[in-house]
Design a protein around this motif. Structure first.
Motif, mmCIF file in Angstrom:
data_model
loop_
_atom_site.group_PDB
_atom_site.id
_atom_site.type_symbol
_atom_site.label_atom_id
_atom_site.label_comp_id
_atom_site.label_asym_id
_atom_site.label_seq_id
_atom_site.Cartn_x
_atom_site.Cartn_y
_atom_site.Cartn_z
ATOM 1 N N LYS A 214 0.536 -0.806 0.037
ATOM 2 C CA LYS A 214 0.171 -0.413 -0.097
ATOM 3 C C LYS A 214 0.637 1.495 0.056
ATOM 4 O O LYS A 214 1.903 0.808 1.119
ATOM 5 C CB LYS A 214 -0.889 0.293 0.895
ATOM 6 N N ASN A 215 0.458 1.957 -0.543
ATOM 7 C CA ASN A 215 1.176 3.378 -1.258
ATOM 8 C C ASN A 215 2.764 3.217 -0.592
ATOM 9 O O ASN A 215 3.537 4.137 -0.485
ATOM 10 C CB ASN A 215 0.758 4.299 0.096
ATOM 11 N N LEU A 287 -8.111 3.320 -1.030
ATOM 12 C CA LEU A 287 -7.166 4.765 -0.707
ATOM 13 C C LEU A 287 -8.240 5.428 0.754
ATOM 14 O O LEU A 287 -7.078 6.600 1.453
ATOM 15 C CB LEU A 287 -6.242 4.901 -0.955
#
Length: 551
Positions: A214-215, A287
Motif C-alpha cells: 500500500k502506498n 485509499l
C-alpha cells in the motif's frame, strides 16, 4: 535477475535491469581482508558471518547481503521463522541490502517489508504461510487495520493489507525476486466479518494475501512463483513505478490485483486461477479517495482457469474433470471496483486458455479511456470472449459518485476458438451513458453454436445497477456481437464462425448511433444484422448486406 557465484561465498546480484557495478570492488576489498580464507562449511568464516552465529551481528554488511539463517531462521518447515526474517529485514533496511533465503522451507506469519530492501529467494527456497493459530490464541498474522468509513465501497480483502504473509506500507525501493517460491498454504480465501458463513468471519490472527503493498514507490517483483495465494496472490494499492515480471502464479483466487497504481509494467507472467481472475487492474476507493490506475502495460502473459491447483507449477497440467464445479475464471479483467479510473493502458501479446474472456468494466463512476488491446489468442473460452460494460452500480460516496465513461478503446488482432455460445461478445452501456469511440479490427471468433430462434427473440434487461459479469443478462440473442448504448463504433475485418448450426443473428445493435461495418463475414443461413432504435449505421463488404446505409 540472477544470482551468480564466482566463489562459493561470493554473490553478485542483478537487481532490476542494472548489474551491481560495485560488486567487483567489494569482492576485492573483502578478499584483501581475508574474509574468504576458509569456507564456512569447513568451520571457518564466511561473508555471512561466523559459522553458527545468530542475531545477525556478523552478517556481511559490506556486500549488502543478510542471510536469514544467520539471524536464526531454521528453514526446516516446522519452526516459525518470522522473527528471524523480520530481524534480517530490519538490518538490511538500515544498511540498504538484500535478505537472502537459501534453500529450505521457511514457515512464517507476517513478514514486514522495509524500504531499501530486496528479498532474494534462491532455487529451492520456499516461504510457507503457516496455519492460523486456534481462535482466541494470541499471535499469528498481523491484525488488519482499523475499520475506515469508506470500507463499504469495496470488499473486505481490498480494505486491509497488514493481515498478509508479506506486506509493506508507505515504503520505497523494495523488491522480491526468485527463482524460489512462496506458498500461501495457511492463508484463507474467504474471510470477512460480515460473511454469512460463521466460519469465515474470523479476522484476528488470520492471513488472507500472499503479498500486499500500500502506498509504495519503486517496487520490483520478479521471477518467483506463488502457489495457493489466498484471497490475492498480489494486492498492490496506490503503488507507483511497479514492475511485475516473470512470475508464475498457480492460485485459488485472484492472481494479482493492481489497484490505484501508476506507471506499472506486467510482463512475462503465467497465471492459473480457476476460481477467480488472473490479472485484475482496479481503481477502488480503498485509499479513502478515488485514484486512477494509469500508465499501465500488460504484455506477454498467459492466463488460464483450466488446470487443477498446483499442476501448472509441477508441470503435470492436469485439467479439471468436466463434472467439476469450477468457474474457470482466470482472465484479464478491468474492474469491478472502479471509482478512480483506468487511463492510458495497453494489453498486448497475451494468451487466454480455458477461462473467461477479456473484460473492461467501469460501473462505479470511473473513466475508462485511451486503451489499446492487441495480439490476443483465446481458446476454450467459457463466457463472452469480449465484454465491455459501462454500468451504474455506483458503489462509492453518494454525493460524488456518478456514472462514468468508457471511451477511446481499440481492440485488434484477436483470435478466439471453441468459445461457449450462449453469450457471444457483449458491449453495453446504460441509457443516457453510451460507450463511445470504439474500434474493433481483425477479430476471428469461433464458437460452438446451437443458439435457437427463441434465444434470438430475447430482449436483455438493462440491469443498470447489477454486478457486472458477462452472464448478467442471461443467454444473449446474438451469436457474434451484441452492442447496446454505443456511439461511434467501427468494426472491420471480423469473422464469426459457428461450429454447429445457430439460429441467432450474427450482430445486434440496439440504441447504437454511428457504426461503420467493413469486411465482416458471418455464418451463412442466419441473419447478419438486426437493428433496434439505431441510426447512422453503414456497411461495406459485409456478406449478406448491401453496401451502404443500413439505418
Amino acid at each position: 535477475m540472477t544470482l551468480m557465484m564466482q566463489n562459493p561465498n561470493i554473490h553478485f546480484m542483478e537487481i532490476g535491469d542494472q548489474v551491481e557495478l560495485t560488486a567487483r570492488r567489494k569482492f576485492l576489498k573483502l578478499a584483501g581482508a581475508g574474509a574468504f580464507a576458509v569456507p564456512a562449511a569447513m568451520g571457518g568464516t564466511s561473508v555471512y558471518g561466523q559459522a553458527g552465529s545468530t542475531g545477525g551481528q556478523n552478517s556481511d554488511h559490506a556486500s549488502g547481503l543478510f542471510d536469514v539463517k544467520i539471524f536464526g531462521a531454521k528453514g526446516d518447515g516446522a519452526t516459525i521463522d518470522t522473527p528471524a526474517i523480520n530481524s534480517a529485514i530490519e538490518a538490511a533496511s538500515a544498511a540498504g541490502g538484500t535478505v537472502r533465503f537459501a534453500p529450505g522451507q521457511y514457515l512464517c506469519y507476517s513478514i514486514r517489508l522495509k524500504s531499501n530492501v530486496a528479498l532474494y529467494l534462491e532455487q529451492g527456497a520456499v516461504i510457507i504461510a503457516a496455519d492460523a493459530l486456534p481462535e482466541g490464541q494470541t499471535g499469528g498474522y498481523d491484525e488488519p487495520e482499523p475499520v475506515q468509513p469508506w470500507e463499504a465501497y469495496q470488499d473486505y480483502g481490498h480494505n486491509h493489507w497488514h493481515n498478509s504473509l508479506i506486506w509493506g506500507e508507505g515504503l520505497h525501493d523494495i523488491s522480491i525476486y526468485g527463482p524460489g517460491r512462496i506458498w500461501g498454504r495457511g492463508l484463507t480465501r474467504n474471510n470477512d466479518p460480515k460473511s454469512q458463513n460463521p466460519a469465515d468471519r474470523r479476522t484476528s490472527g488470520v492471513g488472507n494475501k500472499t503479498i500486499s503493498l500500500k502506498n509504495c514507490l519503486n517496487v520490483q517483483l520478479r521471477n518467483f512463483q506463488i502457489l495457493q495465494g489466498g484471497w490475492f496472490g498480489i494486492l498492490a494499492t496506490g503503488v507507483d513505478n511497479l514492475l511485475i515480471d516473470g512470475l508464475t502464479i498457480d492460485t485459488n483466487r485472484d492472481g494479482m490485483d493492481i489497484d490505484c497504481c501508476r506507471n506499472v509494467q506486467v510482463a512475462n507472467c503465467a497465471i492459473n486461477s480457476p476460481w477467480d481472475d488472473a490479472i485484475v487492474p482496479k481503481s477502488s476507493y480503498a485509499l479513502g479517495y478515488a485514484r486512477a490506475t494509469e500508465n499501465l502495460t500488460i504484455t506477454n502473459c498467459f492466463v488460464t482457469g483450466a488446470y487443477e491447483l498446483g499442476t501448472m507449477l509441477d508441470g503435470t497440467w492436469k485439467k479439471f474433470d468436466p463434472s467439476a464445479r469450477v468457474p474457470h475464471t482466470g482472465r484479464i479483467k478491468f474492474g469491478t471496483e472502479s471509482n478512480g479510473g483506468f487511463k492510458n493502458i495497453t494489453v498486448s501479446n497475451c494468451v487466454f486458455e480455458g477461462c473467461q474472456g477479456l473484460a473492461l468494466e467501469t460501473v462505479d463512476g470511473a473513466l475508462l479511456e485511451d486503451m489499446a488491446i492487441t495480439n490476443i489468442t483465446m481458446r476454450d473460452i467459457v463466457s463472452a470472449p469480449i465484454f465491455l460494460r459501462l454500468g451504474s452500480r455506483l458503489r462509492g460516496p453518494a454525493e460524488s459518485t456518478r456514472t462514468g465513461t468508457l471511451q477511446r478503446v481499440i481492440i485488434s488482432n484477436i483470435v478466439c476458438s471453441n468459445a461457449a455460445s450462449h453469450l457471444g461478445c457483449i458491449i453495453s452501456g446504460v441509457p443516457g451513458h453510451e460507450i463511445q469511440d470504439l474500434q474493433m479490427h481483425h477479430i476471428y471468433i469461433q464458437h460452438r453454436g446451437g443458439g435457437t430462434k427463441e434465444q434470438a427473440a430475447v430482449m436483455p434487461e438493462e440491469n443498470e445497477q447489477k454486478y457486472p459479469e458477462p452472464n448478467m443478462f442471461g443467454n444473449m440473442p446474438s451469436q457474434g456481437f451484441y452492442l447496446r448504448h454505443v456511439k461511434n463504433v467501427t468494426m472491420s475485418d471480423i469473422e464469426i464462425v459457428a461450429m454447429s448450426e445457430d439460429a441467432r443473428p450474427a450482430l445486434i445493435m440496439q440504441n447504437v448511433e454511428g457504426a461503420d461495418l467493413f469486411h465482416i463475414k458471418t455464418p451463412a443461413g442466419t441473419p447478419v444484422l438486426v437493428l433496434h432504435n439505431s441510426k447512422d449505421v453503414t456497411a461495406l463488404w459485409v456478406r449478406g448486406l448491401k453496401d451502404g446505409a443500413q439505418a
